[in-house]
Enzyme design. Structure first.
Site, PDB file in Angstrom:
ATOM      1  N   GLU A  59      30.865  54.215  40.894  1.00 46.12           N
ATOM      2  CA  GLU A  59      31.896  55.216  40.048  1.00 46.12           C
ATOM      3  C   GLU A  59      31.687  55.837  38.482  1.00 46.12           C
ATOM      4  O   GLU A  59      31.297  55.108  37.518  1.00 46.12           O
ATOM      5  CB  GLU A  59      34.106  53.887  40.775  1.00 46.12           C
ATOM      6  CG  GLU A  59      34.349  54.808  39.874  1.00 46.12           C
ATOM      7  CD  GLU A  59      35.539  55.004  37.853  1.00 46.12           C
ATOM      8  OE1 GLU A  59      36.365  55.427  37.833  1.00 46.12           O
ATOM      9  OE2 GLU A  59      34.884  53.922  37.699  1.00 46.12           O
TER      10      GLU A  59
ATOM     11  N   LYS B  69      48.238  47.425  27.618  1.00 48.70           N
ATOM     12  CA  LYS B  69      48.986  48.289  27.773  1.00 48.70           C
ATOM     13  C   LYS B  69      50.297  47.766  28.654  1.00 48.70           C
ATOM     14  O   LYS B  69      50.209  47.566  29.711  1.00 48.70           O
ATOM     15  CB  LYS B  69      48.563  49.327  28.273  1.00 48.70           C
ATOM     16  CG  LYS B  69      46.742  49.969  27.548  1.00 48.70           C
ATOM     17  CD  LYS B  69      47.389  50.450  26.153  1.00 48.70           C
ATOM     18  CE  LYS B  69      45.428  50.767  25.475  1.00 48.70           C
ATOM     19  NZ  LYS B  69      45.834  52.151  26.340  1.00 48.70           N
TER      20      LYS B  69
ATOM     21  N   ASP C 149      43.111  47.974  24.565  1.00 49.61           N
ATOM     22  CA  ASP C 149      42.536  46.548  25.619  1.00 49.61           C
ATOM     23  C   ASP C 149      41.439  45.653  26.147  1.00 49.61           C
ATOM     24  O   ASP C 149      41.513  45.019  27.020  1.00 49.61           O
ATOM     25  CB  ASP C 149      44.428  46.544  26.848  1.00 49.61           C
ATOM     26  CG  ASP C 149      43.852  47.461  27.457  1.00 49.61           C
ATOM     27  OD1 ASP C 149      42.598  48.786  27.306  1.00 49.61           O
ATOM     28  OD2 ASP C 149      44.183  47.607  28.769  1.00 49.61           O
TER      29      ASP C 149
ATOM     30  N   ASP D 180      32.431  49.597  38.358  1.00 48.43           N
ATOM     31  CA  ASP D 180      33.581  50.791  37.148  1.00 48.43           C
ATOM     32  C   ASP D 180      32.448  51.057  36.545  1.00 48.43           C
ATOM     33  O   ASP D 180      31.277  50.142  35.791  1.00 48.43           O
ATOM     34  CB  ASP D 180      34.606  49.779  36.723  1.00 48.43           C
ATOM     35  CG  ASP D 180      34.984  50.446  36.445  1.00 48.43           C
ATOM     36  OD1 ASP D 180      36.218  51.466  36.713  1.00 48.43           O
ATOM     37  OD2 ASP D 180      35.419  50.613  34.643  1.00 48.43           O
TER      38      ASP D 180
END
Length: 701
Positions: free
Chosen positions: A413, A254, A349, A384
């Site tokens: 998270e 990106k 990605d 994550d």
């Protein structure tokens, strides 16, 4: 039901004991149960608890709760990391039964002849008690039993020595018909699992050089990022969280602001992990080597910071896993590997892992990766998006790691549905991100915090006003006062809180139509001139420093279970307190939610929560301004968000001056003028309350 007496509704338990409840070393853990018995005989309850070494601690006597509730309460204090357990026991208490009967019969006028059997029964109970009390008290118990048997004494002299043993025999009871309940687990972490102050920065931005017409961009390194450590530590943060530090994929990389096409100088998102240089166990070559990383971790520790690593279980298209283990991914109908999507968002990605294709192989690799970084000195992982991976995988991984390193912590998270967030806490995550960012009114934040306190046995919150992904509209439009407000709320409501770098510089410009930063650091280098901002008075760092100083100085702020709210008649204000029973430390906070206008409010404090009777007066010292006030149950406050948006009071009994020579005032508490934006200063005393002052909704004076 099994056993002589019912034992019901035991807490703390998580999913009926399927998972361990949570605590930290030194924390007072409340234990309660409902137990009762037939008839008029007296019941007693106690807690037996066992430590990680398998040893059994002396039992803790439980006290009855509200009359008629049949609820029993005690606290236990674990003193080591590891797996603990506790059992509630109920028993017949013959001493309390005897005491109750004898005192009632004497009050009804019965004499020695009427009480002959009762006196003999009391002596029998004391005979049994003699072997249970400390050696130094045995003569006293023996003497009381002899007095009960001495029919030459007046009734009062026969009974009084036995009745005087009430406190001793509470602590060392005669227990009959002991009934043991179920055994429940508690996992005890080190204190940082509950009390921590996090700071997030991208190492590649620290010391980075941006591209110019005659020079290419240059990434920061672990060596240059080391220069930022003293500044973070000076603000009082103790956990330094790094986004992924691994090689970044080049395929589908990106560009700036999440554009689909990357330019030759675009650095890509660190969460697109993996390239020819390696995957999750490798270091991005622009940052340095593994040795450089270990030196960075050591330097952080010397500064008082513990490094937390990001654990993002996903892969860039050119991650080594894609060629070595294509079965770990999902193949679509056209033969391509599926990239990550959260419609309408697309992450071209990133390839998500498919945990169902080769679960044993994936588990073995993920455990290897985590233990690799544990070997480099990492004891905290920020995970994550854990809610997008199987929950049984996380339950397995967390406890496999804790078998080897019990003090490793995991922060979830996950901004998702409540049941899932609570479920992640139950299966073993040490902390969790929360909905704090989106609770922007006093009433809704109070309700949410009360929910979190009720869930403290399994879910520990970590309050973040901002993240690289989240720039709430309140910060976009609230100006510097709102940055102060959200910092106060995050740091003093929750024992754990954190900010993403740039918060102290009031960074607030959003990408149009999005709740995230323009020129997002996830996709580009973003060096900042920290020293210039502070020298020019454009930094919130002094204010953040003071908040973290207050947190460290007040033991009450290290806990979650002790959070209590107090009534205030202005819906734009929130009032709460925390009390530490060990030290007597009490912190009382009143904070505004309005970044634009002055707000007045009148408090109605729950005085017993603060340790006072309803009529008592006490002294409060504002730890932001240094001013002290004489307060009681009802008080008036005035908060100007452009000065200080909150009063952060330490509470002291009258005559116990908190600081010699501190300014003091009576009546209205009013914020003082800061020396410059973000810097607290002991200020002028507040105005005295006066008749006819406008009410809380009608503004200032």
């Amino acid at each position: 039901m099994t056993g002589r007496f019912p034992i019901e509704d035991v807490t703390p338990t998580v999913s009926c004991g399927r998972y361990p409840a949570k605590a930290v070393v030194g924390e007072l853990v409340p234990v309660s149960a409902r137990s009762y018995r037939e008839g008029h005989h007296k019941l007693g309850c106690n807690v037996v608890w066992r430590g990680p070494d398998g040893g059994t601690a002396p039992f803790t006597r439980m006290r009855p709760g509200e009359p008629g509730s049949d609820r029993w309460h005690a606290t236990i204090r674990p003193d080591a990391v590891g797996s603990w357990s506790f059992t509630v026991e109920a028993f017949s208490d013959p001493y309390l039964t005897w005491q109750d009967a004898v005192t009632k019969k004497i009050a009804a006028g019965q004499g020695s002849a009427d009480l002959a059997n009762d006196l003999a029964e009391g002596a029998r109970v004391l005979d049994a008690a003699e072997a249970l009390v400390p050696a130094g008290a045995r003569d006293r118990v023996r003497g009381a039993a002899a007095a009960l048997r001495d029919d030459t004494r007046p009734l009062a002299e026969r009974v009084s020595p036995a009745l005087d043993l009430a406190d001793l025999l509470w602590e060392h009871p005669v227990r009959e018909q002991v009934t043991g309940g179920e055994t429940y687990p508690i996992w005890v972490d080190r204190e940082r699992a509950l009390f921590s102050a996090w700071y997030e920065f991208f190492p590649r931005s620290e010391g980075a050089v941006l591209a110019t017409a005659d020079r290419p961009a240059r990434s920061g390194t672990f060596a240059t990022a080391t220069g930022r450590l003293p500044g973070v530590a000076a603000m009082g943060f103790d956990v330094l969280y790094l986004p992924p530090i691994h090689p970044i994929g080049r395929v589908n990389r990106k560009g700036r602001n999440n554009t689909l096409v990357a330019g030759p100088d675009d650095v890509g998102s660190p969460w697109a992990i993996g390239a020819a240089e390696g995957g999750h166990d490798a270091i991005h070559p622009d940052l340095g080597t593994l040795a450089d990383f270990r030196r960075f971790v050591d330097a952080a520790a010397e500064a008082g910071l513990e490094v937390a690593m990001d654990l993002a279980l996903q892969a860039a298209p050119d991650h080594p896993w894609v060629t070595e283990h294509p079965e770990w991914f999902t193949t679509r109908a056209d033969g391509s590997i599926a990239y990550a999507e959260n419609p309408p968002k697309k992450y071209q990605d990133i390839y998500p892992l498919n945990f169902d294709n080769d679960p044993e192989g994936i588990r073995a690799e993920m455990l290897r990766v985590v233990l690799h970084w544990v070997a480099q000195g990492i004891r905290i992982f920020r995970v994550d998006n854990p809610h997008t991976k199987p929950f049984d995988f996380w339950h397995w991984l967390i406890w496999e790691v804790k078998k080897v390193e019990p003090d490793v912590l995991f922060l979830a998270e996950a901004f998702t549905r409540p049941a899932i967030m609570h479920g992640l806490g139950r299966i073993g995550f040490s902390q969790s991100y929360t909905y704090f960012t989106w609770r922007t009114e006093a009433a809704e934040l109070r309700a949410y915090c009360e929910e979190l306190v009720a869930s403290a046995d399994h879910m520990r919150p970590n309050f973040w006003p901002n993240t690289p992904d989240i720039l709430h509209e309140s910060l976009q439009h609230g100006g510097p006062p709102m940055f102060r407000i959200r910092a106060v709320l995050a740091s003093l409501l929750s024992p754990s809180w954190g900010i993403y770098a740039g918060y102290e510089l009031f960074e607030h410009v959003a990408r149009p139509g999005a709740e995230e930063y323009l020129d997002n650091e996830k996709f580009e280098l973003r060096p900042r001139d920290w020293a210039a901002a502070q020298a020019q008075g454009r930094s919130l760092a002094p204010f953040l420093t003071r908040l973290n100083e207050i947190r460290r100085a007040n033991p009450a702020l290290r806990r979650l279970r002790n959070l209590r709210f107090h009534d205030i008649d202005n819906p734009a204000l929130l009032c709460w307190s925390k009390h530490d029973p060990d030290t007597g430390n009490t912190v009382l906070v009143v904070c505004t939610f309005d970044p634009h206008t002055v707000q007045w409010g009148n408090t109605t404090l729950d005085m017993p929560t603060l340790g006072f009777d309803w009529h008592e007066r006490f002294t409060v010292r504002d730890e932001l301004t240094g001013v002290s006030y004489d307060w009681g149950q009802h008080n008036t406050v005035k908060l100007d968000p452009y000065l200080y948006p909150a009063h952060v009071f330490t509470v002291h009994r009258l005559g116990q001056s908190p600081v010699a020579g501190a300014d003091s005032a009576a009546g209205t508490a009013e914020a003082a003028v800061p020396a410059r934006p973000g810097r607290p200063l002991a200020g002028r005393a507040g105005k005295r309350k006066r008749p006819g002052r406008p009410n809380a909704q009608s503004g200032g004076s």
